[in-house]
Every structure is written in C-alpha cells, then in structure tokens.
Design a protein around this motif. Structure first.
Motif, short mmCIF file in Angstrom:
data_model
loop_
_atom_site.label_atom_id
_atom_site.label_comp_id
_atom_site.label_asym_id
_atom_site.label_seq_id
_atom_site.Cartn_x
_atom_site.Cartn_y
_atom_site.Cartn_z
N SER A 171 19.39 8.84 2.40
CA SER A 171 19.14 9.04 0.97
C SER A 171 18.60 10.44 0.74
O SER A 171 18.09 11.06 1.68
CB SER A 171 18.10 8.03 0.48
N TYR A 178 18.00 14.04 -2.23
CA TYR A 178 17.85 14.69 -3.52
C TYR A 178 18.80 15.87 -3.70
O TYR A 178 18.99 16.65 -2.77
CB TYR A 178 16.42 15.22 -3.64
N ARG A 199 21.29 8.09 -9.29
CA ARG A 199 20.48 8.10 -10.52
C ARG A 199 19.86 9.47 -10.69
O ARG A 199 19.84 10.28 -9.76
CB ARG A 199 19.37 7.04 -10.44
N THR A 240 13.13 11.07 -11.57
CA THR A 240 12.06 10.83 -12.54
C THR A 240 11.15 12.06 -12.57
O THR A 240 11.12 12.85 -11.61
CB THR A 240 11.22 9.62 -12.13
N LYS A 269 8.04 12.28 -12.07
CA LYS A 269 7.10 12.30 -10.94
C LYS A 269 7.78 12.82 -9.67
O LYS A 269 7.18 13.55 -8.88
CB LYS A 269 6.56 10.89 -10.70
N GLU A 270 9.04 12.45 -9.49
CA GLU A 270 9.76 12.95 -8.32
C GLU A 270 9.95 14.45 -8.42
O GLU A 270 9.87 15.16 -7.42
CB GLU A 270 11.13 12.26 -8.20
N GLU A 297 7.98 16.51 -9.59
CA GLU A 297 6.72 17.20 -9.23
C GLU A 297 6.75 17.67 -7.79
O GLU A 297 6.06 18.61 -7.41
CB GLU A 297 5.54 16.23 -9.38
N LEU A 298 7.55 16.99 -6.97
CA LEU A 298 7.65 17.38 -5.57
C LEU A 298 8.34 18.72 -5.40
O LEU A 298 8.22 19.36 -4.36
CB LEU A 298 8.48 16.34 -4.79
N PHE A 317 19.20 11.47 -7.33
CA PHE A 317 18.86 10.77 -6.10
C PHE A 317 20.03 9.86 -5.77
O PHE A 317 20.57 9.21 -6.67
CB PHE A 317 17.58 9.93 -6.29
N TRP A 374 9.39 14.04 10.32
CA TRP A 374 8.84 13.38 9.14
C TRP A 374 9.76 13.51 7.92
O TRP A 374 9.54 12.89 6.90
CB TRP A 374 7.45 13.96 8.81
N LYS A 421 12.79 12.52 5.99
CA LYS A 421 13.70 11.38 6.00
C LYS A 421 14.75 11.45 4.90
O LYS A 421 15.54 10.53 4.74
CB LYS A 421 12.92 10.06 5.82
N HIS A 422 14.72 12.53 4.10
CA HIS A 422 15.69 12.66 3.01
C HIS A 422 16.43 13.98 3.13
O HIS A 422 15.84 14.98 3.56
CB HIS A 422 14.99 12.68 1.65
N PRO A 475 6.77 22.60 2.00
CA PRO A 475 5.71 23.33 2.72
C PRO A 475 5.44 22.79 4.12
O PRO A 475 5.09 23.54 5.02
CB PRO A 475 4.48 23.14 1.82
N ALA A 476 5.65 21.48 4.32
CA ALA A 476 5.39 20.90 5.64
C ALA A 476 6.26 21.51 6.72
O ALA A 476 5.92 21.45 7.90
CB ALA A 476 5.59 19.39 5.59
#
Lengths: 341, 347
Positions: B93, B95, B115, B118, B120-121, B123-124, B133, B209, B211-212, B268-269
C-alpha cells in the motif's frame, strides 16, 4: 520539599513511559525506575505493539478515546521525525476482517487512526471466508527498540534505572516520597490485587519481509502484524493461564490460522515463539492510594492492568499517572509546610 | 517451428513463457531459444523497484491501459498461491502525492482501495496538499526473472548468453520467428529514433520501518523526476531521476545528492537509513510501446519478427498484457503458416 523522590516500579512500556512523563512534568523531581526485569524480558517485548485499542469494559469510552488519541498523536510525531527508526515507530496499513458483520458501525477509534473506511468488494476477495472489513492505517511500535529508546531518553533527563526486585511497596517508604506502581501482571502478587488476571498470549515472530500490510480477524484471535525486523503472527487469549512456556500445538494452530488469512506465510522463515501474559483487568487501575503504617504515609499511584491495550494507551495513562503524582507531591508539600508552623 | 526470443528482461522472459504456455500444446514441434547478452541480475528490469503503477496519464494509449489491467489481474490471481513468494510478488500500500488537485488516474479501479488522502495523512507530507492512497502490487524482478527462467527451463526452452548483432544472424541459424524484446538497445538491431533512454538512478537503503511506497509528483518536472521511496522485501529504493536522452549508465554524484536530500526531506527517518548500493539504468522510453509484427526478407523467403519493446518506466506494470498481445500475434503467424491446425491422420 527539595527534589521530591519518586520511584517507578516496573520497566515495561508503562513503567518507562510513566517515568518519562513524570520527569517531563516535574523537572524538580528525582525519578528512579526499579524493576527486576528489563527489555527484552518484559511482557511489552512480546507484544506486537500495534496501535489498535483494546476495550476496557470498566472505563468510560471517552476516557479510553482520550488516552488513545494522546498516544497516537505522540507516536505519530515520532514516526515523522529522524528518531523514528531508533524509537522503532512506523506507520502500517492493513485490514481488519470479519466473518460476520460487527454489531457497531464504527469503532470509537476510527477517527483517530488514518484513512479509516469500509473495505471494498475487490479488497474482500482476498479473504473469501470474511464478509466485511475495515481498512485503515495505524502506528506500530517495535517494542524492544521503543523500550530502549525510552530508557535512553530517561537517562538523558537524569532518571536512574536500577535492577531491584520489590516484594512490598512499603519497603520503599524510607527512600522515596511517592511510589508509582507499574508492575503489570506482577501487581497480582505485589499488591494482592484479585481483580487482575493473566490473559496468556502466544505469538510467532517470523521472517516474512514481503508482508507489508497487517491483517487482523475481528475476533481478535488471528492477526498478522508486519514490523521492522519480523512479522508477528498471533495468537491466543487464554484467560487465567499463567504458563510462560510455549506450546507446540498452539504454535502449529497459530501458523495455520495465519496462513489461511495470508497464504504466502507458508514461506516464512526463522520462526520464533514467544509468550506473554497480558495484565488484564475490567479497567486500568489508574488511581492514588495512600499506604499508612504507624503514622507514616506513603502515597502510591497505581498505573497497571492495561491488558491487551498497553501500547495503544500507554502515553495517555502515563500522563494521567504523572498528573496524579503531581497531586501527591502537592499534598506532601502542603502537609510539610503545615508541619513547619 | 523455431522461435528465438532476443532479450531476457521481464519482457523477453514473460513473452517467451506466454507463447510457450499457449502454443506448445498446439505445435508440438515448437522449439524456443532465448538469446541475451545480459541476464538477471544485470538487466534493466532488475534495477526497477518493482512497483505496479502506470504513469498518471495514458496519453491516449488506451491499449496500454488494457494491458496494464490484464497484468494486474494476472498477478493478483497469483497472490493467493504458494508461487507468489517464489515469484517475488506481494501486495503493498502507499501514497501518491501532489502539490495541487489532479484528476483520478486511469488505473484507479484497477488497484485496490483507491481513495484520496485525508487532511491528517497530508500532515505527514509538508509541501503536498493532495494525494491518493491505494494498495497495489510489487513484483521484484531479481526473484521474478529467475522464476520465469525456471518455468522456461522446465519446458525445455534453451538459453544462450550472446549478443545478437542482427535479425539476419538469428534467421540464418534457422529461426522461423524472432521476438524482439531488446528494450533500450532495440535501435542496434533496427534504427528507431522514437526509442530514447529515460535515464534513472536509484539508491538502495536499509529502512525496514518503511512499509508504504511514496511517490511524489511534480507536474513541471515530469514523471519520476520527483522523489519516490519504494520499500521492497530486502531493501528500500530511493529514486527520483528521469533524464530523457541521457545514455550514461554511470552513477552521478549530483543525482545521488538530489535523490538523498529530496527523499530525506520527504521522510526524515531516512537520514538514519544505511546505504547499500547505487544503480543507474536506462528506461526504454517511447511515445507508445512498439508491439507489432514485421515481415522481413531473408534470402528467398520471408521471416517474421514480433517487436515488443519501448515500455519506458512501466515495463513490469504492463508486461503480461504485452506478452499476451505478442502471443496473439504469434498465433496469427501460425494461422498463416497453417501450423496450428490439428495434425493430419496417418494413412
């Protein structure tokens, strides 16, 4: 009172996160963590660390929602920062599938996780035995990494961490002003709480890096949670079972159930079996208590009994516990200044 | 009936398998050979992360949209089988991010759970105000190409490590039909000014870490010239380079810097991710895929070529649909040679 001394008993996710919250909200406090077990030997280390709340029958929903929201927001910020890999926090998307449609339309946490929606027919085709499902994105903690990261943050703020088996909270009364009890399932024996009971969970941690989405059966018994270094396959919920020994029959059963949800798991390698005892209770015991013997008082803040939902609400309950510690300290300072008169 | 496939990337091997599966039963005399100077892990396909995702716009090539869908459906059908892991096939899955609203893509109903993002998403991803997504598929060629090779070997297909210099050379050795799956170097066998390199560079990192997949888009700079992060089964691919007309297969320090800085700003990670390897490759870009028959003179007779090249940055995405289309062209050749009719009864 100069530098109130606070002891936090327990070094799982609840103990360490509570100690951190206390250190953050009470900079003048001297905080010490005491535990006989540390990562990788805590209950938290076995947990998959998925942020999907467990429902506590005895706690009002709005309180549980608040705890979950605070925890989600806190971890969301970490996952979006350079610290994410060290803290072991990352986003993961997937599906919760039901063989029969669930009673309630939407779980209380559906607006806190990301992108929550009902699964499409095309998505459900992947799960021929299931009629209905939810798709969403949530956070996952790699528990051993997270505990290590919390310990590092604690040491950076001057919190001391000692290995010590506390057999009676009262034994701490002469060294500490306030004691915080985050002993999880250990509270059963430590404070004689008859309301706490283990719910035994056996899980498999396997190498299957091609599994990137989580899958969870709505019955809560079968789940596949892909993490940083392995995929957690679960599980069991055995009420009242205290055994920490892995059961081979259970291992086979878990593996079969997960493979029927995700057939590619047949190719999983390096299967490790772990067992944890969820410290279960009707509601989280998050309250003050004053122990009193021979005129001496010891304020205690309890923060245990998170059952299957420790990671999901840990930050929210840690903040509440820190607030209660603040109340205890204020009360002590109030009474000590009265004593000076 | 001797068939020669030139090229052992995802297009060559899948076309070989598709034709063999469909026609070996009908043409018992079918002999198939694969010729290539590069095999996995040294093909262009091996450098691709392996994400099934077409370009945002099909530029009027509706046929290609059909081929994309056929590929997705074919792969999805294999997901539940034990073969999936051996094929390097799994669900993923992720973005797609934009700086402004865009129309939905032609493939929105092909992928799963498409879809909009949102608030909130979003914001990432500061700097991006719109996005999608969806759940799609990964097909890792470093696993898929050996799997195809095994299937072909089991069927008796022979492999030759050699650089073919001309179609005539292959016909002279007795091939009746040549399938031209030579990707970016098709021009060496037959000039094609429409075929140009779309040079890409990627950095492979360890970031377990993630996963997308995250694909950003900058309408101004064009496809793949905006950072992307695609996690795989063993490492994560960071990219965002598309240089039309650049034939260099050397890694560029400037491109490394662009990819690294842009991807770390996006996630950033990633700053803590360990760099494993760097790779450059040439996407075989063409205004449309060349998938057609061509009859060539060979001495006093005619010889057939089926071209199947020019899949740009969407070769994995479209491969099976193209393989089936090439197989149909092969079928028409057989019809003309009357070879696919049942054998005559012995007198």
């Amino acid at each position: 009172m100069a530098a109130p001394k606070v002891a936090v008993v327990g070094a799982g996710v609840i103990g360490l996160s509570t100690a951190l919250c206390i250190a953050e909200t009470c900079p003048s406090c001297s905080v010490t963590v005491l535990s006989d077990q540390f990562s990788p030997n805590t209950t938290s280390d076995v947990a998959a660390g998925m942020l999907i709340p467990h429902i506590y029958p005895g706690t009002p929903i709005h309180v549980q929602k608040q705890w979950f929201k605070e925890t989600f927001t806190y971890l969301f910020a970490i996952s979006n920062s350079a610290e994410a890999s060290e803290a072991g926090i990352h986003l993961v998307s997937g599906w919760q599938v039901f063989k029969n449609s669930p009673k309630e339309e939407l779980p209380f946490w559906s607006d806190i996780v990301l992108g929550f929606r009902v699964m499409s027919k095309a998505e459900l085709q992947k799960f021929p035995q299931h009629q209905f499902g939810h798709a969403f994105t949530t956070l996952k903690c790699n528990c051993p990494s997270y505990l290590l990261w919390l310990a590092k943050r604690l040491k950076a703020t001057g919190v001391q961490i000692y290995t010590r088996k506390v057999t009676d909270l009262w034994e701490l009364h002469s060294e500490y002003n306030v004691v915080v009890n985050c002993t999880g399932i250990g509270a059963c024996q430590l404070v004689g709480d008859e309301k706490i009971f283990p719910v035994r969970g056996q899980v498999l941690k396997v190498h299957a890096p091609w599994v990137t989405n989580f899958i969870r059966d709505g019955d809560g018994l079968t789940y596949i949670y892909p993490g940083m270094h392995n995929v957690t396959l679960g599980g069991t919920r055995e009420k009242g079972n205290w055994s920490l020994a892995p059961d081979p029959g259970t291992t086979e059963d878990i593996f079969d159930r997960c493979c029927s949800l995700e057939p590619s798991l047949r190719g999983a390698q390096d299967i490790k079996v772990k067992v944890g005892l969820r410290p279960s209770r009707q509601h989280v015991r998050l309250q003050k208590e004053v122990l009193s013997r021979g005129g001496i008082k010891l304020p205690v803040v309890h923060n245990y009994g998170h059952g299957a939902g420790g990671f999901s609400v840990h930050r929210g309950t840690a903040k509440e516990a820190a607030r209660l510690v603040g109340e205890c300290i204020a009360a002590l300072q109030g009474s000590s200044s009265r004593a000076k008169l | 009936m001797r068939v020669a496939i030139i090229g052992a990337g995802v297009i060559g091997l899948s076309t070989a398998l598709c034709i063999h599966e469909q026609y070996h039963g009908l043409v018992p005399s079918l002999e198939m050979e694969v010729y290539a100077d590069r095999y996995s892990p040294h093909t262009t396909s091996d450098g691709a992360a392996g994400l099934w995702q077409p370009y945002l716009s099909d530029h009027g090539n509706l046929q290609e949209t059909v081929w994309n869908k056929e590929t997705f459906d074919y792969l999805l059908g294999h997901l539940g089988s034990a073969a999936a892991k051996e094929m390097g096939l799994f669900l993923i899955s992720g973005y797609n991010l934009f700086t402004q609203p865009v129309p939905d893509p032609s493939w929105k109903n092909i992928v799963l759970g498409f879809r909009n993002l949102t608030p909130k998403e979003l914001e990432l991803f500061p700097g991006y105000s719109y996005g999608w997504f969806n759940t799609a598929l990964m097909l890792e060629c470093r696993t898929y190409l050996p799997w195809l090779t095994n299937r072909l070997t089991q069927r008796g297909v022979k492999f030759f490590h050699k650089k073919v210099e001309s179609f005539q050379e292959v016909f002279a050795q007795g091939a009746d039909v040549v399938i031209n799956c030579t990707g970016i170097r098709a021009g060496e066998l037959q000039p094609d000014p429409e075929l140009q390199p779309g040079r890409g560079q990627i950095i492979k990192v360890l970031a377990p870490w993630v996963k997308h997949f995250i694909i950003t888009h900058d309408i101004k700079s064009g496809i793949y010239n905006s950072p992307y992060v695609i996690p795989g089964s063993e490492f994560t691919v960071l990219g965002g380079i598309y240089q039309h007309g650049n034939w260099s297969e050397e890694n560029s320090a400037q491109d490394h810097k662009t990819i690294w800085e842009n991807c770390c700003r996006l996630l950033p990670a990633l700053q803590r991710a360990k760099i494993l390897q760097e790779w450059s490759g040439l996407r075989p870009a063409r205004p449309c895929v060349r998938l057609e028959r061509q009859t060539l003179r060979h001495g006093n007779s005619q010889a057939e070529v089926i071209h199947n090249y020019g899949h740009g940055g969407f070769g994995i995405t479209i491969h099976w649909g193209c393989a089936m289309a090439a197989a149909r062209l092969f079928g028409s050749i057989l019809q003309e040679k009357k070879l696919s009719s049942p054998p005559q009864p012995r007198l």
